[in-house]
Design a protein around this motif. Structure first.
Motif, PDB file in Angstrom:
ATOM      1  N   SER A  79       0.930  -1.222   0.122  1.00 37.01           N
ATOM      2  CA  SER A  79       0.080   0.001  -0.072  1.00 37.01           C
ATOM      3  C   SER A  79       0.717   1.258  -0.104  1.00 37.01           C
ATOM      4  O   SER A  79       1.871   1.036   0.780  1.00 37.01           O
ATOM      5  CB  SER A  79      -1.045   0.030   1.217  1.00 37.01           C
ATOM      6  N   GLN A  81       0.860   5.859  -0.545  1.00 40.72           N
ATOM      7  CA  GLN A  81       0.342   7.092  -0.839  1.00 40.72           C
ATOM      8  C   GLN A  81       1.353   8.103  -1.408  1.00 40.72           C
ATOM      9  O   GLN A  81       2.615   8.065  -0.793  1.00 40.72           O
ATOM     10  CB  GLN A  81      -0.337   7.799   0.293  1.00 40.72           C
ATOM     11  N   SER A  96       6.250   8.524  -3.256  1.00 38.88           N
ATOM     12  CA  SER A  96       5.951   9.065  -1.951  1.00 38.88           C
ATOM     13  C   SER A  96       6.967  10.233  -1.561  1.00 38.88           C
ATOM     14  O   SER A  96       7.994  10.588  -2.114  1.00 38.88           O
ATOM     15  CB  SER A  96       6.083   8.050  -0.745  1.00 38.88           C
ATOM     16  N   ARG A 150      -3.697   6.981  -3.575  1.00 40.51           N
ATOM     17  CA  ARG A 150      -3.552   5.822  -2.714  1.00 40.51           C
ATOM     18  C   ARG A 150      -3.628   4.585  -3.329  1.00 40.51           C
ATOM     19  O   ARG A 150      -4.687   4.450  -4.242  1.00 40.51           O
ATOM     20  CB  ARG A 150      -4.470   5.928  -1.531  1.00 40.51           C
ATOM     21  N   THR A 171      -7.572  10.670   0.028  1.00 43.09           N
ATOM     22  CA  THR A 171      -6.280  10.387   0.338  1.00 43.09           C
ATOM     23  C   THR A 171      -5.659  11.084   1.432  1.00 43.09           C
ATOM     24  O   THR A 171      -4.325  11.428   1.539  1.00 43.09           O
ATOM     25  CB  THR A 171      -5.189  10.568  -1.016  1.00 43.09           C
TER      26      THR A 171
END
Length: 205
Positions: A79, A81, A96, A150, A171
């Motif tokens: 995962s 973001q 990121s 995300r 997000t």
């Protein structure tokens, strides 16, 4: 000893007890009058405190975990973001804030959700009827570089296939893929047709 002497002793004792009780009450009243009332403290539920707590929530940038599926097999999930660094019809690369970059394959099973852009004052976008606009399922063509997303994906060796891509209001800090989808898509799609809930018939039979 005469009969009057015990009576005098009893009266003296009774008078002493009354005086003691009155003295104690006076002391209590004097103490409460001289003791300052405690000043009210700021309530943790005040709007300012709530906003401060929300701003200080940790923001999860990326993680990797191994899960055991219902059939007993194991799966590695990612995962992340970040912002879209590159995108095509078959892949998306996300970077990121800490510099971590990951490319994800995009296929027909990848679910892509886009939240409506908020208003200029930061409030949720609304339609002409004044109702809040729901997130919608889109194609990869509607995801552009520079957008915040995300992503959750499944890792197989060195390759990662995107399972969900969420762009927009879902997000923010402290929000995850499951929370964003459940709050938006779950309320807008499949209503009345979920498991165990029969589809209503217009015939009334």
């Amino acid at each position: 000893m005469s009969v009057r002497e015990p009576l005098k002793i009893r009266k003296a004792l009774l008078a002493g007890m009354v005086a003691l009780a009155l003295t104690g009450t006076g002391v209590a009243i004097a103490w409460s009058a001289s003791d300052p009332a405690p000043s009210p403290s700021a309530s943790p539920s005040e709007p300012g405190a709530a906003k401060k707590d929300k701003a200080q929530r940790p923001q999860h940038l990326h993680s990797e975990s191994v899960v055991k599926k219902a059939d007993g097999t194991f799966e590695t999930e990612l995962s992340q973001q970040g912002t879209v660094d590159a995108v095509s019809a078959t892949s998306v690369t996300v970077k990121s804030e800490d510099g971590f970059s990951q490319s994800y394959a995009v296929n027909a099973d990848t679910r892509i959700i886009k939240f409506p852009a908020p208003k200029a004052d930061g409030t949720p976008a609304t339609g002409e009827d004044g109702k809040r606009l729901r997130p919608s399922e889109v194609t990869i063509e509607e995801i552009a570089t520079g957008e915040t997303v995300r992503v959750t994906g499944v890792k197989n060796g060195n390759d990662v296939t995107a399972r969900n891509i969420v762009e927009g209001a879902g997000t923010g800090p402290g929000k995850g893929i499951g929370k964003g989808l459940g709050k938006g898509m779950g309320q807008g799609m499949g209503k009345g047709h979920g498991p165990g809930k029969p589809k209503e018939s217009g015939s009334g039979s």
